[in-house]
Design a protein around this motif. Structure first.
Motif, PDB file in Angstrom:
ATOM      1  N   CYS A 195       0.868  -1.176   0.000  1.00 32.14           N
ATOM      2  CA  CYS A 195       0.000   0.000   0.000  1.00 32.14           C
ATOM      3  C   CYS A 195       0.900   1.219   0.000  1.00 32.14           C
ATOM      4  O   CYS A 195       1.592   1.487   0.992  1.00 32.14           O
ATOM      5  CB  CYS A 195      -0.914  -0.007   1.217  1.00 32.14           C
ATOM      6  SG  CYS A 195      -1.947   1.474   1.304  1.00 32.14           S
ATOM      7  N   TRP A 249      -3.186  -9.987  -0.591  1.00 27.92           N
ATOM      8  CA  TRP A 249      -4.453 -10.303  -1.254  1.00 27.92           C
ATOM      9  C   TRP A 249      -4.683 -11.789  -1.085  1.00 27.92           C
ATOM     10  O   TRP A 249      -3.873 -12.608  -1.546  1.00 27.92           O
ATOM     11  CB  TRP A 249      -4.402  -9.995  -2.751  1.00 27.92           C
ATOM     12  CG  TRP A 249      -4.754  -8.589  -3.083  1.00 27.92           C
ATOM     13  CD1 TRP A 249      -3.891  -7.582  -3.399  1.00 27.92           C
ATOM     14  CD2 TRP A 249      -6.065  -8.027  -3.118  1.00 27.92           C
ATOM     15  NE1 TRP A 249      -4.588  -6.421  -3.625  1.00 27.92           N
ATOM     16  CE2 TRP A 249      -5.924  -6.672  -3.461  1.00 27.92           C
ATOM     17  CE3 TRP A 249      -7.336  -8.538  -2.886  1.00 27.92           C
ATOM     18  CZ2 TRP A 249      -7.011  -5.820  -3.590  1.00 27.92           C
ATOM     19  CZ3 TRP A 249      -8.417  -7.683  -3.006  1.00 27.92           C
ATOM     20  CH2 TRP A 249      -8.252  -6.349  -3.368  1.00 27.92           C
ATOM     21  N   ARG A 294      -2.864  -5.097   6.183  1.00 27.38           N
ATOM     22  CA  ARG A 294      -4.217  -5.656   6.064  1.00 27.38           C
ATOM     23  C   ARG A 294      -4.197  -6.923   5.223  1.00 27.38           C
ATOM     24  O   ARG A 294      -3.215  -7.230   4.553  1.00 27.38           O
ATOM     25  CB  ARG A 294      -5.160  -4.638   5.428  1.00 27.38           C
ATOM     26  CG  ARG A 294      -4.878  -4.363   3.963  1.00 27.38           C
ATOM     27  CD  ARG A 294      -5.910  -3.397   3.358  1.00 27.38           C
ATOM     28  NE  ARG A 294      -5.779  -3.291   1.923  1.00 27.38           N
ATOM     29  CZ  ARG A 294      -5.099  -2.336   1.302  1.00 27.38           C
ATOM     30  NH1 ARG A 294      -4.473  -1.400   1.982  1.00 27.38           N
ATOM     31  NH2 ARG A 294      -5.050  -2.311  -0.024  1.00 27.38           N
ATOM     32  N   SER A 297      -6.716  -8.314   2.158  1.00 29.50           N
ATOM     33  CA  SER A 297      -7.795  -7.925   1.258  1.00 29.50           C
ATOM     34  C   SER A 297      -8.201  -9.142   0.453  1.00 29.50           C
ATOM     35  O   SER A 297      -7.404 -10.074   0.259  1.00 29.50           O
ATOM     36  CB  SER A 297      -7.334  -6.809   0.315  1.00 29.50           C
ATOM     37  OG  SER A 297      -7.023  -5.642   1.050  1.00 29.50           O
ATOM     38  N   TYR A 340     -14.481  -8.527   8.234  1.00 26.15           N
ATOM     39  CA  TYR A 340     -14.148  -7.919   6.947  1.00 26.15           C
ATOM     40  C   TYR A 340     -15.288  -6.998   6.535  1.00 26.15           C
ATOM     41  O   TYR A 340     -16.455  -7.277   6.804  1.00 26.15           O
ATOM     42  CB  TYR A 340     -13.942  -8.991   5.875  1.00 26.15           C
ATOM     43  CG  TYR A 340     -12.620  -9.710   5.987  1.00 26.15           C
ATOM     44  CD1 TYR A 340     -11.579  -9.429   5.122  1.00 26.15           C
ATOM     45  CD2 TYR A 340     -12.408 -10.663   6.974  1.00 26.15           C
ATOM     46  CE1 TYR A 340     -10.361 -10.064   5.224  1.00 26.15           C
ATOM     47  CE2 TYR A 340     -11.193 -11.310   7.093  1.00 26.15           C
ATOM     48  CZ  TYR A 340     -10.172 -11.011   6.219  1.00 26.15           C
ATOM     49  OH  TYR A 340      -8.975 -11.646   6.333  1.00 26.15           O
ATOM     50  N   GLU A 365     -15.879  -3.204   0.398  1.00 29.80           N
ATOM     51  CA  GLU A 365     -15.327  -1.942  -0.100  1.00 29.80           C
ATOM     52  C   GLU A 365     -16.481  -1.022  -0.499  1.00 29.80           C
ATOM     53  O   GLU A 365     -17.389  -1.423  -1.229  1.00 29.80           O
ATOM     54  CB  GLU A 365     -14.428  -2.214  -1.299  1.00 29.80           C
ATOM     55  CG  GLU A 365     -13.874  -0.979  -1.965  1.00 29.80           C
ATOM     56  CD  GLU A 365     -13.038  -0.134  -1.019  1.00 29.80           C
ATOM     57  OE1 GLU A 365     -13.374   1.053  -0.845  1.00 29.80           O
ATOM     58  OE2 GLU A 365     -12.063  -0.654  -0.460  1.00 29.80           O
TER      59      GLU A 365
END
Length: 149
Positions: free
Chosen positions: A70, A79, A113, A115, A134, A137
């Motif tokens: 990030c 991911w 994190r 994702s 979670y 988004e």
């Protein structure tokens, strides 16, 4: 239950689960190519793969994660791209166990994190992820431009 980081010695078990996972998403049965793909990922460090083993040390679930960074936070994140539990082992809390292990592992490593994406139709996965804290988004829209098939 035991969770291990997948290494080359576990490749056949991981490849079998990965091939089943791909078939779940209506891809062709292709164990040799699935095995070669995972082998390359393990050898290059392109992804990290974790296996959940039952009490007989048989692989019944796997997760494959890809590292990313990030830029805004200037921190690594992962991911979760693939998560699969063998059909005979479903509804036993194995995905939750594996997800909790991933959270603890990457938190301890200092990752910002985890994702993930899931199909809109995969309501069982959505329920699991939401029960684990979670959040869907809300701020960004994902776009794709397919370059090759």
């Amino acid at each position: 239950m035991h969770i291990i980081a997948c290494e080359l010695q576990h490749l056949d078990a991981a490849a079998d689960l990965f091939n089943q996972y791909r078939m779940f998403y209506e891809e062709a049965d292709d164990l040799p190519t699935a095995r070669a793909f995972l082998q390359n990922n393990l050898e290059t460090g392109n992804s990290r793969i974790f296996l959940l083993l039952d009490d007989n040390y048989q692989a019944i679930a796997f997760a494959q994660l890809y590292p990313a960074t990030c830029s805004l936070a200037m921190k690594r994140f992962y991911w979760l791209y693939d998560l699969f539990v063998a059909p005979h082992a479903r509804r036993g809390g194995h995905a939750r166990t594996l997800m909790n292990h991933l959270t603890a592992t990457f938190k301890a490593e200092g990752a910002q994190r985890l994702s993930l994406d899931t199909a809109r139709s995969n309501t069982a996965a959505q329920a699991l992820y939401e029960s684990l804290g979670y959040q869907a988004e809300q701020d960004f829209i994902t776009y794709h431009q397919m370059l090759n098939d």
